[in-house]
Scaffold this motif. Structure first.
Motif, PDB file in Angstrom:
ATOM      1  N   UNK A 270       0.807  -1.218  -0.213  1.00 15.76           N
ATOM      2  CA  UNK A 270      -0.117   0.199  -0.090  1.00 15.76           C
ATOM      3  C   UNK A 270       0.809   1.264  -0.012  1.00 15.76           C
ATOM      4  N   UNK A 271       0.251   2.438  -0.527  1.00 15.51           N
ATOM      5  CA  UNK A 271       0.960   3.553  -0.453  1.00 15.51           C
ATOM      6  C   UNK A 271       0.193   4.910  -0.119  1.00 15.51           C
ATOM      7  N   UNK A 272       0.919   5.837   0.200  1.00 20.69           N
ATOM      8  CA  UNK A 272       0.086   7.082   0.538  1.00 20.69           C
ATOM      9  C   UNK A 272       0.923   8.277   0.483  1.00 20.69           C
ATOM     10  N   UNK A 273       0.499   9.178  -0.240  1.00 21.95           N
ATOM     11  CA  UNK A 273       1.636  10.522  -0.380  1.00 21.95           C
ATOM     12  C   UNK A 273       0.719  11.603   0.454  1.00 21.95           C
ATOM     13  N   UNK A 274       1.610  12.337   0.924  1.00 24.21           N
ATOM     14  CA  UNK A 274       1.380  13.458   1.902  1.00 24.21           C
ATOM     15  C   UNK A 274       0.272  14.363   1.055  1.00 24.21           C
ATOM     16  N   UNK A 275      -0.855  14.519   1.853  1.00 29.57           N
ATOM     17  CA  UNK A 275      -1.919  15.046   1.393  1.00 29.57           C
ATOM     18  C   UNK A 275      -3.094  14.349   0.867  1.00 29.57           C
ATOM     19  N   UNK A 276      -2.869  13.164   0.652  1.00 25.17           N
ATOM     20  CA  UNK A 276      -4.016  12.458  -0.285  1.00 25.17           C
ATOM     21  C   UNK A 276      -4.700  12.048   1.155  1.00 25.17           C
ATOM     22  N   UNK A 277      -6.073  11.559   0.763  1.00 21.96           N
ATOM     23  CA  UNK A 277      -7.005  11.068   1.887  1.00 21.96           C
ATOM     24  C   UNK A 277      -6.901   9.665   2.685  1.00 21.96           C
ATOM     25  N   UNK A 278      -6.299   8.574   1.795  1.00 20.43           N
ATOM     26  CA  UNK A 278      -6.263   7.398   2.473  1.00 20.43           C
ATOM     27  C   UNK A 278      -5.151   6.599   1.276  1.00 20.43           C
ATOM     28  N   UNK A 279      -4.913   5.269   1.876  1.00 19.40           N
ATOM     29  CA  UNK A 279      -4.074   4.579   1.041  1.00 19.40           C
ATOM     30  C   UNK A 279      -4.587   4.180  -0.166  1.00 19.40           C
ATOM     31  N   UNK A 280      -3.611   3.685  -0.979  1.00 20.36           N
ATOM     32  CA  UNK A 280      -4.000   3.062  -2.097  1.00 20.36           C
ATOM     33  C   UNK A 280      -3.406   1.708  -2.298  1.00 20.36           C
ATOM     34  N   UNK A 281      -3.820   0.694  -2.721  1.00 15.24           N
ATOM     35  CA  UNK A 281      -3.406  -0.643  -3.077  1.00 15.24           C
ATOM     36  C   UNK A 281      -2.538  -0.578  -4.272  1.00 15.24           C
ATOM     37  N   UNK A 282      -1.249  -0.896  -4.140  1.00 14.63           N
ATOM     38  CA  UNK A 282      -0.370  -0.773  -5.344  1.00 14.63           C
ATOM     39  C   UNK A 282       0.030  -2.113  -5.884  1.00 14.63           C
ATOM     40  N   UNK A 283      -0.050  -3.251  -4.881  1.00 14.64           N
ATOM     41  CA  UNK A 283       0.079  -4.487  -5.241  1.00 14.64           C
ATOM     42  C   UNK A 283      -0.575  -5.448  -4.469  1.00 14.64           C
TER      43      UNK A 283
END
Length: 382
Positions: A270-283
């Protein structure tokens, strides 16, 4: 042409490794066990034509060109060094001490044309391969902090054996922590220069191990690593290992940087960039279609499968059975990496005993086995 394989070990790793090798087209010609009974039983179960309790019978087998060593750490160095010395490619588990690791490094440097890699399967796990790629691409910006948590049930074998003894390579720090230390170096591209740690053995006896026998291997460990640059620069890492947790195995590896974070939970990334609302599944781990092995956590099992596939790719392009291509196994841990990891493990143990930060000083030459005696004689002479 794929090389013929000889496997050392009859434990849970060997039980799953052999079917994975066979599924990729490798022929497993020989199996070594600590006793004839162990070797015979597993050889019949897995369809291996030759078994023995004599190590030379496997190393000198005419059809064996690749040796896979999954035995107690105290025995690893002897087999690995001898295998390289007679021209066999080697994949092996960790050694018991830094001195043993250094002897393995020396042998590997002497025979650079042979494959010699450590069997740290986490480097081959797709989620960590992808994590490293994204770290190198700047997904999290400048890497600042790594936080690792591993929880699971006891690592002890039911009968009293090497897993119960700290000096023989047993314990969470040596068994699991070493793989994490290596993984952090792989992900960040840096090595630890100072460490601080604490190890504990909460379960010293159980229903099967009692009387005069006591467990000395750690079942809890917490340590910190300062990696890369000195001063305020570099990467700060914290690792917690707890093997007093009944239930399923839990592993979480988080890397935090100046612009975001990446976290691997089990086999998912999972990943999350600063300022984003939540995690994203990357793999996603995409499930595991192979056999289930209760004694082997899914990340290590999935990583082992990926490592075997990489070995096939490395060997299949060459007509010579002992020739191999470095590119498919480029992410593998080398014997030099194994020496670094063992040095860090011993530094953590020293820190636990002293309560102080310890510098990581990698061995550059083999210590004189008579050093203490020579020092004593010199003192008496003076």
């Amino acid at each position: 042409m794929l090389p013929g394989v000889g496997v050392f070990g009859t434990g849970s790793t060997a039980r799953v490794l052999v079917p994975l090798l066979q599924a990729e087209g490798f022929e497993v010609h020989a199996l070594w066990g600590r006793s004839e009974e162990e070797a015979c039983g597993l050889a019949k179960e897995l369809g291996i034509p030759f078994h023995t309790s004599q190590s030379d019978d496997v190393l000198l087998h005419q059809d064996v060109d690749l040796v896979c060593i999954y035995i107690p750490p105290s025995m690893t160095k002897q087999i690995a060094v001898k295998a390289l010395g007679i021209g066999k490619n080697v994949v092996c588990e960790k050694a018991a001490t830094a001195v043993d690791s250094f002897k393995m490094v020396t042998a590997a440097r002497y025979y650079p044309q042979l494959l010699s890699i450590m069997g740290n399967t986490l480097r081959f796990l797709p989620s960590f391969v992808e994590m490293r790629r994204r770290l190198m691409d700047g997904y999290v910006g400048e890497i600042q902090v790594c936080d690792v948590r591993v929880y699971g049930p006891s690592l002890l074998d039911q009968p009293y054996g090497w897993t119960c003894e700290e000096l023989m390579g047993g314990g969470g720090l040596h068994t699991v922590g070493s793989a994490i230390i290596d993984l952090l170096s792989y992900l960040t591209g840096a090595r630890a220069h100072r460490v601080h740690g604490l190890t504990r053995t909460f379960v010293q006896q159980n229903s099967l191990i009692r009387g005069i026998r006591r467990i000395t291997s750690d079942d809890f460990c917490f340590f910190q690593l300062l990696m890369g640059g000195t001063g305020s620069g570099g990467v700060c890492c914290t690792v917690t290992l707890n093997f007093n947790m009944p239930g399923s195995f839990v592993q979480e590896v988080m890397v935090v940087g100046s612009t975001g974070r990446l976290v691997a939970r089990g086999t998912d990334l999972y990943g999350q960039r600063n300022g984003s609302k939540g995690e994203e599944l990357l793999l996603g781990g995409n499930g595991w279609l192979g056999p289930e092995v209760k004694q082997m956590p899914l990340p290590h099992l999935h990583g082992l499968s990926s490592m075997v596939k990489a070995l096939r790719q490395s060997f299949q392009a060459h007509e010579e059975r002992r020739s191999w291509d470095q590119r498919p196994v480029a992410m593998a841990s080398t014997f030099e990496d194994g020496l670094y990891v063992q040095t860090v493990v011993e530094a953590v143990k020293k820190s636990s005993n002293t309560g102080e930060w310890v510098s990581v000083e990698i061995m550059s030459k083999e210590p004189d086995p008579n050093q203490n005696l020579c020092e004593a004689l010199q003192r008496n002479k003076n």
